[in-house]
Design a protein around this motif. Structure first.
Motif, PDB file in Angstrom:
ATOM      1  N   THR A 107      27.762 -18.045 122.075  1.00 13.50           N
ATOM      2  CA  THR A 107      28.511 -16.924 122.637  1.00 13.50           C
ATOM      3  C   THR A 107      27.563 -15.844 123.138  1.00 13.50           C
ATOM      4  N   TYR A 109      26.975 -11.864 124.203  1.00 18.92           N
ATOM      5  CA  TYR A 109      27.478 -10.507 124.027  1.00 18.92           C
ATOM      6  C   TYR A 109      26.521  -9.519 124.687  1.00 18.92           C
ATOM      7  N   LYS A 149      32.229 -10.318 132.839  1.00 21.74           N
ATOM      8  CA  LYS A 149      33.284 -11.152 132.263  1.00 21.74           C
ATOM      9  C   LYS A 149      32.926 -12.639 132.328  1.00 21.74           C
ATOM     10  N   THR A 153      31.303 -12.087 126.212  1.00 26.59           N
ATOM     11  CA  THR A 153      32.589 -12.049 125.520  1.00 26.59           C
ATOM     12  C   THR A 153      32.801 -10.634 124.989  1.00 26.59           C
TER      13      THR A 153
END
Length: 346
Positions: A107, A109, A149, A153
Motif C-alpha cells: 500500500t 501512503y 488518487k 491510499t
C-alpha cells in the motif's frame, strides 16, 4: 507560564524527476545545520520532501514508481534518509519529514513523521487523509496532472495529537501534576501534523484542536497553475499563482486563529524540470492568525521564529472556550454526510 521554543520551516526548492535522493538529502542536511546555528529546536520539512512531486507524472512501471517510495517500517533506518535523522540526532533538533511510504503489503501512503532527537525515535506518524486529484491523467496534453488518487491510499491513522518532550523546560509532568489543578498550557507541547490538501479542511484542524493542539505542522507541494484540477476560470499564469498563494496562506491563518494554535507550513517549491511551477509561501503563523515569519524566495530557505506556546491559552480559554460554547448537538451533518444535499426546490 512562558513556554518558548524556536522553530523553523525548511522550504525546499526545485527538484527534477531525475534528481537522486542522495542529492536532496544533502540539501536537507545543509538546512538542518543552518538551523543549528540559529538555535532552532524543531524543523518542519515539506510534503514528499525527498523527490520531485512524482504524482504529476504517469509512471507505468512498478519498479520505476517504487524508486520514489520509502520502504520498511522505520523511516529513520532507510538508507536514503538515515543521514538526515543521524544529523538531527547529532544536532539535537527535532524534525518533521514528509515522504512517500510503501508498506510491506504494497500500500502507498503520502506520509510524514515526527522524529524526536532527545528520544532518538519517531514519536508520531501521519498519513494524508484528503487526497486531491484524479486516478487518470487529463486528456489535455498541456494539463498539469495530480495523480495522488492513483498512487496513494487515504490515510488510516486519523488525526492523533501527541506531546513532545525536551523542547520546553520545567513543564508539568504526570508525576508532578497536582490533583484537581488545571494543566492546560503547562505540560509538554501538544502537536499535530497535516499534509498539503488537509490544510484546506477545517474538520482536520478541529479534531486536533479538541485534543489541545498548540502547534500544527504541514508540508505542501502546490502547483502555481492547476486550472484543470480546480476547474477554475482561465487566467494568466501570474494571476493563477497569486491566487494559489493567497488561498494557501488564507487557510493557514484562518485555521490557526479558529483553533487557537501556532502553525508551520513548509513548501516544496520552484520550477521542477524547468516547467512545473510550485508556489513557495512557507510560513509560521500565530494563534491570532498573524504571519510571524515567511519565506522570501522559492529556493531552499530556512524560515525561523521564536514562538511562545503560552499565547495559545487566551484563544483556547477565552475567545473560543470550546468546552462552554461548542454546540455539538447542532453539527450532525458533519460526520454523517460527505457531498452536498440541497434543500428541496421551491
Amino acid at each position: 507560564m512562558s513556554r518558548k521554543i524556536t522553530v523553523a520551516a525548511a522550504q525546499v526548492g526545485a527538484i527534477d524527476l531525475s534528481t537522486p535522493k542522495k542529492d536532496v538529502v544533502e540539501r536537507l542536511v545543509k538546512l538542518l545545520r543552518e538551523a543549528a546555528e540559529k538555535k532552532v529546536q524543531l524543523v518542519v520539512f515539506p510534503e514528499c520532501t525527498l523527490t520531485t512531486f512524482f504524482p504529476r507524472h504517469l509512471i507505468g512501471l512498478q519498479e520505476e514508481l517504487d524508486k520514489f517510495f520509502e520502504h520498511g517500517e522505520d523511516i529513520t533506518q532507510s538508507p536514503d534518509v538515515k543521514p538526515l535523522f543521524d544529523e538531527a540526532k547529532s544536532l539535537g533538533i527535532d524534525v518533521s519529514v514528509g515522504y512517500a511510504e510503501r508498506t510491506p503489503d504494497g500500500t502507498g501512503y503520502n506520509t510524514c513523521v515526527y522524529y524526536s532527537a532527545s528520544e532518538d525515535k519517531v514519536l508520531s506518524k501521519y498519513r494524508k487523509v484528503h487526497l486531491p486529484g484524479t486516478k487518470e491523467p487529463f486528456e489535455d496534453p498541456d494539463a498539469v496532472n495530480q495523480l495522488e488518487k492513483r498512487y496513494f491510499t487515504p490515510g488510516d491513522l486519523g488525526f492523533q495529537g501527541f506531546r513532545v518532550p525536551s523542547l520546553v523546560q520545567n513543564v508539568v509532568k504526570k508525576e508532578t501534576a497536582k490533583e484537581g489543578e488545571s494543566t492546560i498550557g503547562k505540560g509538554d507541547p501538544i502537536m499535530g501534523m497535516l499534509i498539503c490538501n488537509d490544510r484546506r479542511w477545517p474538520e482536520a484542524w478541529r479534531v486536533y484542536s479538541l485534543q489541545g493542539a498548540e502547534l500544527i505542522m504541514f508540508g505542501f507541494n502546490t502547483g502555481g497553475n492547476m486550472a484543470h484540477l480546480w476547474g477554475s476560470k482561465p487566467m494568466s499564469l501570474e494571476k493563477a499563482k497569486t491566487e494559489a498563494l493567497f488561498h494557501s496562506r488564507l487557510v493557514q491563518q484562518a485555521n490557526s486563529y479558529m483553533n487557537a494554535c501556532f502553525s508551520i507550513s513548509s513548501a516544496r517549491c520552484g520550477l521542477d524540470d524547468g516547467k512545473y511551477d510550485l508556489i513557495g509561501g512557507s510560513a509560521i503563523v500565530s494563534p491570532e492568525g498573524h504571519v510571524i515569519a515567511e519565506a522570501k524566495t522559492e529556493d531552499d530557505e530556512l524560515v525561523v521564529a521564536e514562538i511562545d506556546l503560552a499565547d495559545c491559552v487566551q484563544g483556547k480559554t477565552r475567545t473560543f472556550d470550546y468546552g462552554r460554547h461548542r454546540r455539538i448537538e447542532t453539527y450532525g451533518l458533519i460526520d454523517k454526510q460527505t457531498g452536498v444535499v440541497e434543500p428541496d426546490l421551491l
